[in-house]
Design an enzyme around this catalytic site. Structure first.
Site, PDB file in Angstrom:
ATOM      1  N   ARG A 229      -3.138  -0.238  -6.445  1.00  0.00           N
ATOM      2  CA  ARG A 229      -4.358   0.535  -6.701  1.00  0.00           C
ATOM      3  C   ARG A 229      -4.747   0.345  -8.166  1.00  0.00           C
ATOM      4  NH1 ARG A 229      -4.871   0.485  -2.065  1.00  0.00           N
ATOM      5  NH2 ARG A 229      -5.178   2.181  -0.574  1.00  0.00           N
ATOM      6  N   GLU A 258     -14.350   0.571  -7.356  1.00  0.00           N
ATOM      7  CA  GLU A 258     -14.476  -0.480  -6.335  1.00  0.00           C
ATOM      8  C   GLU A 258     -15.747  -0.297  -5.529  1.00  0.00           C
ATOM      9  OE1 GLU A 258     -10.549  -0.321  -4.350  1.00  0.00           O
ATOM     10  OE2 GLU A 258     -10.135  -2.110  -5.522  1.00  0.00           O
ATOM     11  N   HIS A 277     -10.198  -6.427  -3.430  1.00  0.00           N
ATOM     12  CA  HIS A 277      -9.359  -5.609  -2.532  1.00  0.00           C
ATOM     13  C   HIS A 277      -9.196  -6.331  -1.191  1.00  0.00           C
ATOM     14  CE1 HIS A 277      -7.780  -1.294  -2.213  1.00  0.00           C
ATOM     15  NE2 HIS A 277      -7.162  -2.033  -1.323  1.00  0.00           N
TER      16      HIS A 277
HETATM   17  P1  NAD Z   1       5.478   1.621   0.746  1.00  0.00           P
HETATM   18  O1  NAD Z   1       5.247   3.075   0.905  1.00  0.00           O
HETATM   19  O2  NAD Z   1       6.201   0.890   1.822  1.00  0.00           O
HETATM   20  O3  NAD Z   1       6.254   1.358  -0.610  1.00  0.00           O
HETATM   21  C1  NAD Z   1       5.952   1.992  -1.811  1.00  0.00           C
HETATM   22  C2  NAD Z   1       7.206   1.990  -2.653  1.00  0.00           C
HETATM   23  O4  NAD Z   1       6.872   2.554  -3.917  1.00  0.00           O
HETATM   24  C3  NAD Z   1       8.328   2.865  -2.054  1.00  0.00           C
HETATM   25  O5  NAD Z   1       9.523   2.142  -1.936  1.00  0.00           O
HETATM   26  C4  NAD Z   1       8.476   4.002  -3.057  1.00  0.00           C
HETATM   27  O6  NAD Z   1       9.806   4.442  -3.188  1.00  0.00           O
HETATM   28  C5  NAD Z   1       7.974   3.347  -4.334  1.00  0.00           C
HETATM   29  N1  NAD Z   1       7.517   4.286  -5.350  1.00  0.00           N
HETATM   30  C6  NAD Z   1       6.811   5.432  -5.190  1.00  0.00           C
HETATM   31  N2  NAD Z   1       6.582   6.015  -6.383  1.00  0.00           N
HETATM   32  C7  NAD Z   1       7.166   5.219  -7.309  1.00  0.00           C
HETATM   33  C8  NAD Z   1       7.285   5.297  -8.717  1.00  0.00           C
HETATM   34  N3  NAD Z   1       6.747   6.307  -9.417  1.00  0.00           N
HETATM   35  N4  NAD Z   1       7.954   4.306  -9.363  1.00  0.00           N
HETATM   36  C9  NAD Z   1       8.496   3.264  -8.673  1.00  0.00           C
HETATM   37  N5  NAD Z   1       8.438   3.157  -7.326  1.00  0.00           N
HETATM   38  C10 NAD Z   1       7.767   4.121  -6.656  1.00  0.00           C
HETATM   39  O7  NAD Z   1       4.041   0.984   0.487  1.00  0.00           O
HETATM   40  P2  NAD Z   1       3.619  -0.562   0.637  1.00  0.00           P
HETATM   41  O8  NAD Z   1       3.210  -0.821   2.029  1.00  0.00           O
HETATM   42  O9  NAD Z   1       4.641  -1.406   0.016  1.00  0.00           O
HETATM   43  O10 NAD Z   1       2.269  -0.543  -0.247  1.00  0.00           O
HETATM   44  C11 NAD Z   1       2.295  -0.251  -1.638  1.00  0.00           C
HETATM   45  C12 NAD Z   1       0.888   0.094  -2.095  1.00  0.00           C
HETATM   46  O11 NAD Z   1       0.069  -1.066  -1.976  1.00  0.00           O
HETATM   47  C13 NAD Z   1       0.176   1.141  -1.207  1.00  0.00           C
HETATM   48  O12 NAD Z   1       0.469   2.450  -1.611  1.00  0.00           O
HETATM   49  C14 NAD Z   1      -1.270   0.814  -1.367  1.00  0.00           C
HETATM   50  O13 NAD Z   1      -1.813   1.586  -2.425  1.00  0.00           O
HETATM   51  C15 NAD Z   1      -1.274  -0.656  -1.766  1.00  0.00           C
HETATM   52  N6  NAD Z   1      -1.862  -1.519  -0.747  1.00  0.00           N
HETATM   53  C16 NAD Z   1      -2.859  -2.356  -1.102  1.00  0.00           C
HETATM   54  C17 NAD Z   1      -3.431  -3.194  -0.167  1.00  0.00           C
HETATM   55  C18 NAD Z   1      -4.509  -4.163  -0.544  1.00  0.00           C
HETATM   56  O14 NAD Z   1      -5.317  -4.521   0.307  1.00  0.00           O
HETATM   57  N7  NAD Z   1      -4.561  -4.622  -1.771  1.00  0.00           N
HETATM   58  C19 NAD Z   1      -2.984  -3.138   1.157  1.00  0.00           C
HETATM   59  C20 NAD Z   1      -1.931  -2.302   1.476  1.00  0.00           C
HETATM   60  C21 NAD Z   1      -1.381  -1.488   0.517  1.00  0.00           C
END
Ligand code: NAD
Length: 311
Positions: A229, A258, A277
């Site tokens: 994000r 965005e 995105h």
């Molecule tokens: P996920 O929930 O599987 O993994 C997120 C990880 O972040 C978890 O392991 C959690 O423990 C860790 N985390 C949370 N807070 C933290 C912190 N303060 N410090 C370090 N680690 C922390 O999510 P994901 O599927 O891997 O996706 C991650 C992010 O990517 C989503 O939250 C979303 O915002 C973004 N995303 C973007 C797109 C895109 O199109 N660009 C698509 C999907 C997801």
């Protein structure tokens, strides 16, 4: 059950919705009266704030097409007793593959090379387009969830890279099992990594997580990749780091505002690559996210427990 799909979904997923749900209203057909009696909705980027939730008094489930739920007022949905689900792993592979693509695009200056060719070249292998290899370097991932772990696996298997993990919610033994090294402090990852990847949700603790202090810790040769994000990275501090070349380069798929505006100062930087995105924007992932969101509504309709519950 009456379902409103607020944002466009893939044709395959829409057909699936028509086949399995009772009544489906799609994005450009939604009328005010549909809000009054709809039981369920699907959103991709649509904002469901308090006001919008109040317009749907019958709402039982919000099915997020994708992972991040920051466009939903979760606290308010909880107060109203509305179930919120998402499709956590449906787009992980696509985003992880984009992370690899953007990393290579920055490290090998692929976009700059293409622009140079378009403008006409008078020699091969121009020195200003010299990049560097990834093999044997260190990939540091902030977040080892679905996306961070797939990307780590690709970098280990494809490029024999060492992987550092900063994720307070993942155990050291889990990292050991996967052949990764857990670091306790973010600063250790920032100091040691050649590629710094952000794969965490946007929360109070991750907003502005990467700002001037963090850029100051990075290697001069470091590359930052943010497909999570926009607000996790302070854009003006990133701009300064790129202009001053205190890091090698960066790429972002998500931005504070965005869609990204073409006048965003980051776009002036030749060591920066932007994508709109686009992480989950593959045919494969769109089908999985769409049908995954619909499956959650089907579960609610059938009185079954939802699979991926956010609240
Ligand atoms: P996920 O929930 O599987 O993994 C997120 C990880 O972040 C978890 O392991 C959690 O423990 C860790 N985390 C949370 N807070 C933290 C912190 N303060 N410090 C370090 N680690 C922390 O999510 P994901 O599927 O891997 O996706 C991650 C992010 O990517 C989503 O939250 C979303 O915002 C973004 N995303 C973007 C797109 C895109 O199109 N660009 C698509 C999907 C997801």
């Amino acid at each position: 059950m009456k379902t409103i799909i607020f944002d466009p979904i893939s044709d395959e997923a829409l057909d699936y919705a028509y086949k399995h749900l009772d009544e489906v209203i799609k994005w450009d057909d939604v009328k005010d009266e549909d809000l009054l009696d709809c039981d369920s909705c699907i959103i991709r980027v649509f904002k469901l704030d308090k006001g919008m939730i109040d317009k749907m008094p019958n709402l039982k489930i919000i099915a997020k097409h994708g992972v991040g739920t920051d466009s939903i007022d979760l606290d308010y949905a909880k107060i109203k007793g509305i179930r919120v689900t998402n499709t956590p792993a449906a787009n992980s592979n696509s985003v992880a593959e984009l992370i690899v693509g953007l990393t290579m695009a920055v490290s090998r200056k692929i976009v700059g090379s293409h622009k140079t060719v378009i403008n006409g070249v008078d020699r091969i292998a121009p020195p200003e387009l010299t990049g560097f290899e990834l093999t044997g370097k260190t990939f540091g991932t902030i977040g080892l969830g679905n996306i961070g772990s797939i990307a780590s696996k690709i970098f280990i298997n494809g490029f024999a890279m060492k992987v550092l993990v900063y994720d307070p919610y993942i155990s050291e033994s889990r990292c050991d099992e996967l052949g990764l090294t857990k670091v306790e402090k973010l600063e250790d990852l920032l100091k040691e990594s050649d590629i710094i990847n952000i794969s965490v949700p946007l929360t109070d603790s991750t907003e502005n997580m990467i700002s001037k202090n963090e850029f100051d810790l990075m290697k001069k040769t470091a590359i930052l990749i943010n497909t999570a994000r926009g607000k996790i990275v302070n854009e003006s501090d990133l701009y300064n780091a790129l202009k001053e070349k205190s890091i090698f380069g960066a790429s972002m798929d998500a931005f504070e505002v965005e869609p990204i505006n073409k006048n965003n100062p980051l776009l002036e930087c030749s060591n920066f690559i932007a994508t709109p995105h686009n992480g989950a924007n593959t045919v494969d992932s769109l089908i999985r996210m769409g049908t995954g969101a619909i499956d959650e509504i089907i579960r609610t309709k059938n009185g079954e427990e939802n699979l991926h519950i956010v609240i």
